[in-house]
Design a protein around this motif. Structure first.
Motif, mmCIF file in Angstrom:
data_model
loop_
_atom_site.group_PDB
_atom_site.id
_atom_site.type_symbol
_atom_site.label_atom_id
_atom_site.label_comp_id
_atom_site.label_asym_id
_atom_site.label_seq_id
_atom_site.Cartn_x
_atom_site.Cartn_y
_atom_site.Cartn_z
ATOM 1 N N ASN A 46 60.346 -35.273 -9.089
ATOM 2 C CA ASN A 46 61.763 -35.467 -8.746
ATOM 3 C C ASN A 46 62.580 -34.243 -9.126
ATOM 4 O OD1 ASN A 46 61.074 -38.120 -8.051
ATOM 5 N ND2 ASN A 46 61.143 -38.656 -10.216
ATOM 6 N N PRO A 47 63.646 -33.983 -8.365
ATOM 7 C CA PRO A 47 64.500 -32.855 -8.727
ATOM 8 C C PRO A 47 65.395 -33.232 -9.906
ATOM 9 C CG PRO A 47 65.325 -33.930 -6.761
ATOM 10 C CD PRO A 47 64.097 -34.659 -7.144
ATOM 11 N N GLU A 48 64.895 -33.023 -11.117
ATOM 12 C CA GLU A 48 65.666 -33.368 -12.310
ATOM 13 C C GLU A 48 66.599 -32.212 -12.637
ATOM 14 O OE1 GLU A 48 64.796 -36.274 -13.407
ATOM 15 O OE2 GLU A 48 62.612 -36.525 -13.314
ATOM 16 N N MET A 49 67.877 -32.545 -12.774
ATOM 17 C CA MET A 49 68.863 -31.521 -13.106
ATOM 18 C C MET A 49 69.563 -31.914 -14.396
ATOM 19 S SD MET A 49 68.293 -29.648 -10.633
ATOM 20 C CE MET A 49 69.157 -28.684 -9.483
ATOM 21 N N TYR A 50 70.357 -30.971 -14.928
ATOM 22 C CA TYR A 50 71.139 -31.301 -16.125
ATOM 23 C C TYR A 50 72.307 -32.168 -15.687
ATOM 24 C CZ TYR A 50 68.297 -27.597 -18.017
ATOM 25 O OH TYR A 50 67.229 -26.839 -18.396
ATOM 26 N N PHE A 96 74.704 -33.602 -17.278
ATOM 27 C CA PHE A 96 76.019 -33.425 -17.904
ATOM 28 C C PHE A 96 76.707 -32.153 -17.416
ATOM 29 C CE2 PHE A 96 72.619 -31.813 -20.521
ATOM 30 C CZ PHE A 96 73.031 -30.521 -20.796
ATOM 31 N N LEU A 97 75.997 -31.383 -16.584
ATOM 32 C CA LEU A 97 76.603 -30.193 -15.985
ATOM 33 C C LEU A 97 76.973 -30.504 -14.535
ATOM 34 C CD1 LEU A 97 74.152 -27.361 -17.157
ATOM 35 C CD2 LEU A 97 76.274 -28.090 -18.238
ATOM 36 N N GLN A 156 77.213 -25.530 -12.070
ATOM 37 C CA GLN A 156 76.722 -25.015 -13.358
ATOM 38 C C GLN A 156 75.198 -25.018 -13.410
ATOM 39 O OE1 GLN A 156 78.923 -27.690 -15.809
ATOM 40 N NE2 GLN A 156 80.642 -26.280 -16.058
ATOM 41 N N HIS A 183 72.919 -21.753 -13.991
ATOM 42 C CA HIS A 183 71.842 -21.761 -14.990
ATOM 43 C C HIS A 183 70.572 -21.116 -14.433
ATOM 44 C CE1 HIS A 183 68.437 -23.778 -17.077
ATOM 45 N NE2 HIS A 183 69.187 -23.661 -18.135
ATOM 46 N N GLY A 239 68.355 -29.868 -5.603
ATOM 47 C CA GLY A 239 67.017 -29.381 -5.940
ATOM 48 C C GLY A 239 66.577 -28.306 -4.957
ATOM 49 N N GLN A 245 68.474 -25.051 -5.712
ATOM 50 C CA GLN A 245 67.954 -24.241 -6.822
ATOM 51 C C GLN A 245 66.628 -23.580 -6.449
ATOM 52 O OE1 GLN A 245 65.095 -24.747 -8.937
ATOM 53 N NE2 GLN A 245 64.486 -26.536 -7.744
ATOM 54 N N ASN A 259 72.493 -19.493 -21.255
ATOM 55 C CA ASN A 259 72.124 -20.792 -20.685
ATOM 56 C C ASN A 259 72.037 -21.864 -21.754
ATOM 57 O OD1 ASN A 259 72.018 -20.241 -18.003
ATOM 58 N ND2 ASN A 259 69.812 -19.937 -17.898
ATOM 59 N N MET A 298 75.387 -22.866 -22.954
ATOM 60 C CA MET A 298 76.049 -23.734 -21.989
ATOM 61 C C MET A 298 75.558 -25.176 -22.164
ATOM 62 S SD MET A 298 76.324 -23.388 -17.839
ATOM 63 C CE MET A 298 74.609 -23.491 -17.389
ATOM 64 N N TRP A 317 64.583 -35.122 -20.219
ATOM 65 C CA TRP A 317 65.367 -35.048 -18.979
ATOM 66 C C TRP A 317 64.493 -34.712 -17.775
ATOM 67 C CZ3 TRP A 317 69.082 -31.163 -21.688
ATOM 68 C CH2 TRP A 317 69.942 -31.863 -22.547
ATOM 69 N N THR A 374 63.767 -31.724 -17.035
ATOM 70 C CA THR A 374 64.192 -30.408 -16.564
ATOM 71 C C THR A 374 63.245 -29.294 -17.002
ATOM 72 O OG1 THR A 374 65.634 -30.436 -18.482
ATOM 73 C CG2 THR A 374 66.654 -30.863 -16.361
ATOM 74 N N MET A 429 61.625 -27.486 -14.297
ATOM 75 C CA MET A 429 62.485 -26.548 -13.562
ATOM 76 C C MET A 429 62.645 -25.261 -14.369
ATOM 77 S SD MET A 429 63.875 -27.832 -10.747
ATOM 78 C CE MET A 429 64.273 -29.370 -9.961
#
Ligand SMILES: Nc1ncnc2c1ncn2[C@@H]1O[C@H](COP(=O)(O)OP(=O)(O)O)[C@@H](O)[C@H]1O
Ligand SMILES: [Mg+2]
Lengths: 304, 315
Positions: free
Chosen positions: A85-89, A91-92, A96, A100, A142, A145, B10, B13, B132, B134, B137
């Motif tokens: 899965n396209p996991e992103m931050y 809370f951003l 942002q 990153h 996703g 990026q 990063n 942030m 998370w 992430t 990534m």
């Protein structure tokens, strides 16, 4: 043409379990290449090895001729990927998140970020926090990026997961465009045959960590299965055909007579039927469906 | 290739864009201000400080008469006597908590809160990327895992430095407002080469802060290591805070019975033991502790680096 991605006898063991057995394949610039297999076949594991998230037990992965294991930073430079899965931050904001990843490569300008945001159609929501995004929007982010640094190899693990048919079509068209116009090599994985058929030029079928076969979608759909003759009178025709081809299995259906026949034999048989005073109302080539071929190749296994 | 500076940017942030970080910052400010207010309302100055100092001197002299007194402690007592005599001679009042410098020195105790918060940040920096999802990534960019790990470690330490700076600043402001800055010229009495010398008090405050930082750096590094090895933030926070509060007690008991206890981490983190002249195990010195801390520091970082470098990312 040199392949953009080469897998040479790649094996992966975790503990005592062998998850990938001797996998070899090549992907070229300008093509969309599929990895097809049921859940647990080893698609994600293969992708993890390609992008260096997992070590390779034996064998080699070369990206642009550079070994991912030996020269990671150089090899990964031209790869964009979504693994599972396209996991992103969360809370951003979407923007942002892109900043990153832009900071982690060289040469991604603000203009490029805006361009990619436009490309995936997120311009109205890019400054919202990712936690407010729908699954489809996360997929788009996703993709953004992954494309940010203009990769020459794009790897998408089950990109259509959670998308509606319209979204799937959109992704398909977009991937084709990227491959054709920008010359990217694209790898997509899926457990759905129909998706492979729609999206890919070629695809590898993987089962239990083994490569079953690599197929070209075009060639696959060209292979003839049967020819359907709609004729009258049927009994007489059946007799004639049976004597002509004593070892062939002929079936008689509502539509007419189905004969597994080589391409070149069609004119000969037609002539023979005409000679035998049989009226021909139709001759139809029945291509074997991809589905049938597929079941054949995988031994009737559980792929949908 | 990514440069380290961008990677740290990063990480910063990801630390400062989170609500939790600002809760911690708020709590730290609150602790410092509340500490000053409590001191203001409850602290009572001694009625006659000269009499107290005099009784301290005679008490120390009594102790010095004993035969089997530890050498370092004896030296410490002798220094105290000299300094106290200097006080009486030059009419220099001992540092009071309800003065500008007095509260600032006491605010060094709040560093344990900074330690706790730094543990939380350090414990999260690797483990959160795993929870998370992430991490996959993050690790498919042209940046080596070593560099990414280093950027996370530096960002956690930078967080600690910022919190320390903030604590100092807020405490100084609160102190100046509540206690006034009339006593800012008050000297710090140090014992150097056999004589008592007057120094600027800011040196003493910085020393108090610095001595408390050994704990901070070691526990942050420990939490960071656990986080990188087990990829679990709660476990890292739990182990590190448990060690932080219980470790010294256990070490203390072990040190009473066994000499080898001096090689334990917590026998060495409390550097004020050398200022007070009471090392946990006889024969321990400041350079010895520095050396041990350095070795533990290398060990923790090596373990973190090695496991992060090698492992498959299957999250
Ligand atoms: N970390 C792991 N440890 C042990 N087995 C694993 C691990 N990751 C995946 N597997 C196993 O490897 C096989 C392939 O998994 P995966 O590559 O995720 O399949 P796919 O992506 O094709 O659904 C599965 O049988 C799975 O149970
Ligand atoms: Mg998968």
């Amino acid at each position: 043409m040199n392949p953009l991605l080469q897998l040479k006898h790649v094996r992966k063991e975790i503990g005592r379990k062998t998850i990938i057995h001797d996998l070899s394949l090549e992907v070229f610039a300008g093509e969309v290449f599929g990895l097809l297999g049921p859940n647990g076949a080893g698609k994600t594991t293969t992708i993890r090895m390609i992008v260096g998230l997992m070590g390779i037990t034996s064998g080699e992965v070369l990206i642009n001729g550079i070994s991912i294991a030996r020269d990671f930073e150089k090899a990964i430079q031209h790869v964009g990927a979504i693994v599972e899965n396209p996991e992103m931050y969360k809370f951003l904001t979407g923007y942002q998140n892109l900043i990153h990843y832009a900071r982690m490569t060289t040469g991604v300008t603000e203009e490029r970020i805006d361009e990619v945001v436009q490309l995936v159609g997120l311009e109205h929501r890019i400054h919202d926090k990712v936690k407010t995004y729908s699954l489809g929007m996360r997929q788009r982010l996703g993709l953004a990026q992954a494309l940010l640094h203009r990769p020459s190899l794009l790897i998408l693990d089950e990109p259509t997961n959670g998308l509606d048919p319209a979204g799937i079509r959109e992704i398909r068209d977009y991937l084709r465009k990227l491959a054709r116009e920008e010359g990217l090599a694209i790898i997509v994985s899926s457990h759905l045959l129909t998706e492979m058929e729609m999206m890919c030029d070629r695809f590898a079928i993987i089962q239990h960590g083994k490569l079953v076969t690599i197929e070209s979608v075009q060639e696959l759909s060209k292979q003839i299965e049967k020819v359907l003759f709609t004729v009258e009178p049927v009994e007489k025709a059946l007799q004639l055909i049976q004597t002509r081809y004593p070892h062939i299995n002929i079936t008689h259906t509502d539509q007419g007579i189905e004969i597994p026949l080589d391409y070149k034999e069609i004119p000969n048989l037609t002539a023979a039927l005409v000679d035998g005073q049989i009226n021909i109302y139709g001759i139809q080539v029945l291509a074997k469906s991809l589905e049938e071929r597929f079941l054949e190749m995988t031994g009737g296994n559980e792929i949908v | 290739m990514s440069n380290l500076f961008s990677l740290i940017q990063n990480e910063n942030m990801k630390i400062y864009r989170r609500f939790g970080t600002w809760v911690m910052i708020g709590l730290l400010v609150l602790a410092s201000v509340v500490g000053a207010v409590i001191t203001k309302t409850t602290y009572r100055e001694p009625a006659d400080w000269k009499a107290e100092i005099a009784s301290e001197i005679s008490g120390a002299k009594e102790q010095l008469k004993e035969k089997n007194i530890q050498k370092t402690y004896k030296e410490h007592l002798q220094q105290q006597v000299k300094i106290n005599e200097y006080r009486l001679e030059h009419n220099i009042k001992p540092l009071q908590s309800n003065t500008f410098w007095g509260y600032l020195v006491n605010s060094a105790d709040i560093i344990s809160l900074v330690t706790l918060f730094t543990i939380i940040v350090a414990a999260g920096s690797v483990a959160s990327e795993f929870s998370w999802g992430t991490i996959k990534m993050l690790l498919i960019r042209p940046a080596s895992r070593a560099k990414i790990l280093l950027s996370k470690y530096i960002a956690a330490l930078l967080f600690a430095v910022c919190m320390l700076g903030l604590l100092f600043l807020v405490s100084a402001v609160a102190s100046a407002i509540l206690f006034g800055i009339e006593t800012i010229r008050e000297p710090y009495l140090a014992y150097q080469n056999g004589t008592v010398v007057e120094k600027n008090m800011v040196i003493y405050v910085l020393q108090a802060y610095a001595l408390n930082c050994a704990d901070l750096v070691m526990m942050a590094t420990f939490a960071f290591m656990i986080s990188a090895v087990f990829r679990n933030q709660s476990l890292a926070i739990g182990l590190a805070t448990f060690s932080l509060f219980i470790g010294p007690q256990i070490t203390f008991f072990l040190a009473m019975k066994f000499d080898w206890a001096k090689y334990l981490l917590f026998a060495n983190t409390n550097l004020t033991q050398y200022i007070d002249g009471m090392p946990m195990v006889k024969g321990m010195t400041m350079p010895f502790s520095m050396m041990m801390l350095f070795l533990y520091f290398i060990l923790f970082n090596a373990i973190a680096w090695f496991t992060f470098q090698k492992r498959d990312i299957a999250a």
